[in-house]
Design an enzyme around this catalytic site. Structure first.
Site, PDB file in Angstrom:
ATOM      1  N   SER A  38      18.614  21.309  44.630  1.00  0.00           N
ATOM      2  CA  SER A  38      19.717  20.432  45.061  1.00  0.00           C
ATOM      3  C   SER A  38      21.051  21.160  45.222  1.00  0.00           C
ATOM      4  O   SER A  38      22.110  20.586  44.968  1.00  0.00           O
ATOM      5  CB  SER A  38      19.882  19.243  44.100  1.00  0.00           C
ATOM      6  OG  SER A  38      18.747  18.414  44.178  1.00  0.00           O
ATOM      7  N   ASN A  92      15.569  27.750  52.074  1.00  0.00           N
ATOM      8  CA  ASN A  92      14.141  27.444  52.122  1.00  0.00           C
ATOM      9  C   ASN A  92      13.920  26.227  53.029  1.00  0.00           C
ATOM     10  O   ASN A  92      14.183  25.096  52.627  1.00  0.00           O
ATOM     11  CB  ASN A  92      13.639  27.170  50.693  1.00  0.00           C
ATOM     12  CG  ASN A  92      12.177  26.765  50.660  1.00  0.00           C
ATOM     13  OD1 ASN A  92      11.463  26.862  51.662  1.00  0.00           O
ATOM     14  ND2 ASN A  92      11.724  26.312  49.502  1.00  0.00           N
ATOM     15  N   TRP A  93      13.462  26.490  54.235  1.00  0.00           N
ATOM     16  CA  TRP A  93      13.303  25.398  55.210  1.00  0.00           C
ATOM     17  C   TRP A  93      12.050  24.549  54.965  1.00  0.00           C
ATOM     18  O   TRP A  93      11.856  23.531  55.616  1.00  0.00           O
ATOM     19  CB  TRP A  93      13.257  25.978  56.645  1.00  0.00           C
ATOM     20  CG  TRP A  93      14.523  26.646  57.069  1.00  0.00           C
ATOM     21  CD1 TRP A  93      15.689  26.757  56.343  1.00  0.00           C
ATOM     22  CD2 TRP A  93      14.776  27.291  58.319  1.00  0.00           C
ATOM     23  NE1 TRP A  93      16.631  27.440  57.072  1.00  0.00           N
ATOM     24  CE2 TRP A  93      16.099  27.783  58.289  1.00  0.00           C
ATOM     25  CE3 TRP A  93      13.997  27.507  59.472  1.00  0.00           C
ATOM     26  CZ2 TRP A  93      16.658  28.476  59.358  1.00  0.00           C
ATOM     27  CZ3 TRP A  93      14.560  28.201  60.538  1.00  0.00           C
ATOM     28  CH2 TRP A  93      15.876  28.668  60.481  1.00  0.00           C
ATOM     29  N   LYS A  94      11.197  25.003  54.084  1.00  0.00           N
ATOM     30  CA  LYS A  94       9.955  24.276  53.755  1.00  0.00           C
ATOM     31  C   LYS A  94       9.169  23.964  55.043  1.00  0.00           C
ATOM     32  O   LYS A  94       9.291  24.694  56.014  1.00  0.00           O
ATOM     33  CB  LYS A  94      10.270  23.020  52.930  1.00  0.00           C
ATOM     34  CG  LYS A  94      11.134  23.368  51.708  1.00  0.00           C
ATOM     35  CD  LYS A  94      11.203  22.282  50.678  1.00  0.00           C
ATOM     36  CE  LYS A  94      12.052  22.771  49.505  1.00  0.00           C
ATOM     37  NZ  LYS A  94      12.110  21.822  48.395  1.00  0.00           N
ATOM     38  N   HIS A 112       6.668  28.845  44.076  1.00  0.00           N
ATOM     39  CA  HIS A 112       7.498  27.651  44.261  1.00  0.00           C
ATOM     40  C   HIS A 112       6.786  26.446  43.643  1.00  0.00           C
ATOM     41  O   HIS A 112       5.563  26.319  43.752  1.00  0.00           O
ATOM     42  CB  HIS A 112       7.776  27.419  45.750  1.00  0.00           C
ATOM     43  CG  HIS A 112       8.838  26.383  45.959  1.00  0.00           C
ATOM     44  ND1 HIS A 112       8.561  25.037  45.877  1.00  0.00           N
ATOM     45  CD2 HIS A 112      10.162  26.497  46.196  1.00  0.00           C
ATOM     46  CE1 HIS A 112       9.688  24.364  46.069  1.00  0.00           C
ATOM     47  NE2 HIS A 112      10.678  25.222  46.260  1.00  0.00           N
ATOM     48  N   GLY A 133      17.354  24.156  49.515  1.00  0.00           N
ATOM     49  CA  GLY A 133      16.253  23.700  50.364  1.00  0.00           C
ATOM     50  C   GLY A 133      16.795  22.761  51.426  1.00  0.00           C
ATOM     51  O   GLY A 133      17.182  23.181  52.524  1.00  0.00           O
ATOM     52  N   GLU A 173      14.373  27.341  39.205  1.00  0.00           N
ATOM     53  CA  GLU A 173      14.365  26.070  39.951  1.00  0.00           C
ATOM     54  C   GLU A 173      13.799  24.969  39.065  1.00  0.00           C
ATOM     55  O   GLU A 173      12.575  24.766  39.032  1.00  0.00           O
ATOM     56  CB  GLU A 173      13.497  26.206  41.206  1.00  0.00           C
ATOM     57  CG  GLU A 173      14.037  27.173  42.232  1.00  0.00           C
ATOM     58  CD  GLU A 173      13.718  26.709  43.641  1.00  0.00           C
ATOM     59  OE1 GLU A 173      14.662  26.435  44.393  1.00  0.00           O
ATOM     60  OE2 GLU A 173      12.530  26.582  43.990  1.00  0.00           O
TER      61      GLU A 173
HETATM   62  P1  PGA Z   1      16.346  21.453  47.397  1.00  0.00           P
HETATM   63  O1  PGA Z   1      15.114  22.482  47.361  1.00  0.00           O
HETATM   64  O2  PGA Z   1      17.602  22.276  47.581  1.00  0.00           O
HETATM   65  O3  PGA Z   1      16.055  20.553  48.523  1.00  0.00           O
HETATM   66  O4  PGA Z   1      16.358  20.774  46.057  1.00  0.00           O
HETATM   67  C1  PGA Z   1      15.198  23.698  46.697  1.00  0.00           C
HETATM   68  C2  PGA Z   1      13.835  24.338  46.714  1.00  0.00           C
HETATM   69  O5  PGA Z   1      12.831  23.624  46.537  1.00  0.00           O
HETATM   70  O6  PGA Z   1      13.726  25.569  46.899  1.00  0.00           O
END
Ligand code: PGA
Length: 262
Positions: free
Chosen positions: A215, A9-11, A94, A236, A166
């Site tokens: 994480s 997930n590149w956000k 999400h 992410g 999550e």
């Molecule tokens: P993160 O994000 O791996 O940076 O905690 C995961 C997500 O929000 O999908």
């Protein structure tokens, strides 16, 4: 045997050019794995150019969001219908969308339904926040978020949904970059499958794909993926770094082929 699903997930990161560079690097470092499906979730803007660049034996694409109406006067939105043929998956529910964009249980339910209607697999993200966890509400929150999101689907449609556990407090931006403990993840996954089992029977609860995100980094892959009932990962921050993301895929491959994955 289900394929392991790994979704990056590149956000809201990377320009189109940067996204394209990352795809090239990933392609150089991630081989085709028959038993692992790797999915990239770039920004809405980068999705289409990337869809033309990727080696489809290696990567599938996910959108990070879409609007639940198929078309119409909804300025600024992109529908699931428009994503057909470009994205195979869409993230729905999400926590960042629930928190920053006030997405309600109803909205999420509509989005899951719209994804299915348009033949796109929803990756339904559910998870408790810190306060809910500390007040012992984790089970109730997971139950409510899950059952309301799939309420309007037929049994066959539900089976196509991927569920991502999550825990909000463990997501890198909200937490400290440490995933939930393996026993906490295991308990949550077991609970999610037991809700599905009560609604649709044991077989379907076992067959559905449930993955973990928050994480996730290379070093945590064995302890998380080794848990019973986990079918994949949703990193992410780590997915923006080609070496880390390729390392996550590689670690998953090693687990599968060392017989440690139950
Ligand atoms: P993160 O994000 O791996 O940076 O905690 C995961 C997500 O929000 O999908």
């Amino acid at each position: 045997m289900k394929r392991i699903l790994i979704v990056g997930n590149w956000k809201m990161n990377l320009t189109i050019h940067e996204a394209s560079l990352l795809v090239k690097r990933l392609s150089d470092h991630i081989p085709v794995h028959r038993d692992i499906e790797v999915v990239l979730a770039p920004s809405m803007l980068a999705l289409q150019p990337i869809s033309r660049e990727i080696d489809q034996r290696k990567f599938h694409l996910a959108a990070q969001n879409a609007y639940y109406k198929d078309e119409g006067a909804y300025t600024g939105e992109v529908s699931f219908t428009m994503l057909r043929g470009i994205a195979d998956y869409v993230l729905v529910g999400h926590s960042e969308r629930r928190i920053y964009f006030n997405e309600s249980l109803d909205t999420i339910c509509n989005k899951v339904q719209a994804a299915i209607r348009n033949d796109i697999t929803p990756i339904l993200c559910i998870g408790e926040n810190k306060h809910e966890r500390e007040s012992g509400e984790t089970k109730r929150v997971l139950h409510d978020q899950l059952t309301t999101a799939i309420a309007n689907l037929t049994e066959d449609e539900v089976e196509r949904v991927v569920i991502a556990y999550e825990p909000v407090w463990a997501i890198s931006t909200f937490g400290n970059g440490i995933p939930a403990k393996p026993d906490e993840i295991h308990a949550a996954i077991k609970w999610i499958r037991s809700i599905l089992g009560d609604l649709y029977g044991e077989q379907m609860a076992t067959d559905m794909r449930v993955i973990y995100g928050a994480s996730v980094d290379t070093e945590f892959v064995p302890s998380i993926l080794g848990l019973e009932g986990i079918d994949g990962l949703l990193p992410g921050a780590a997915s923006l770094n080609y070496a880390k993301f390729a390392g996550i895929v590689e670690a998953a491959y090693k687990m599968l082929h060392s017989g440690q994955k139950s």
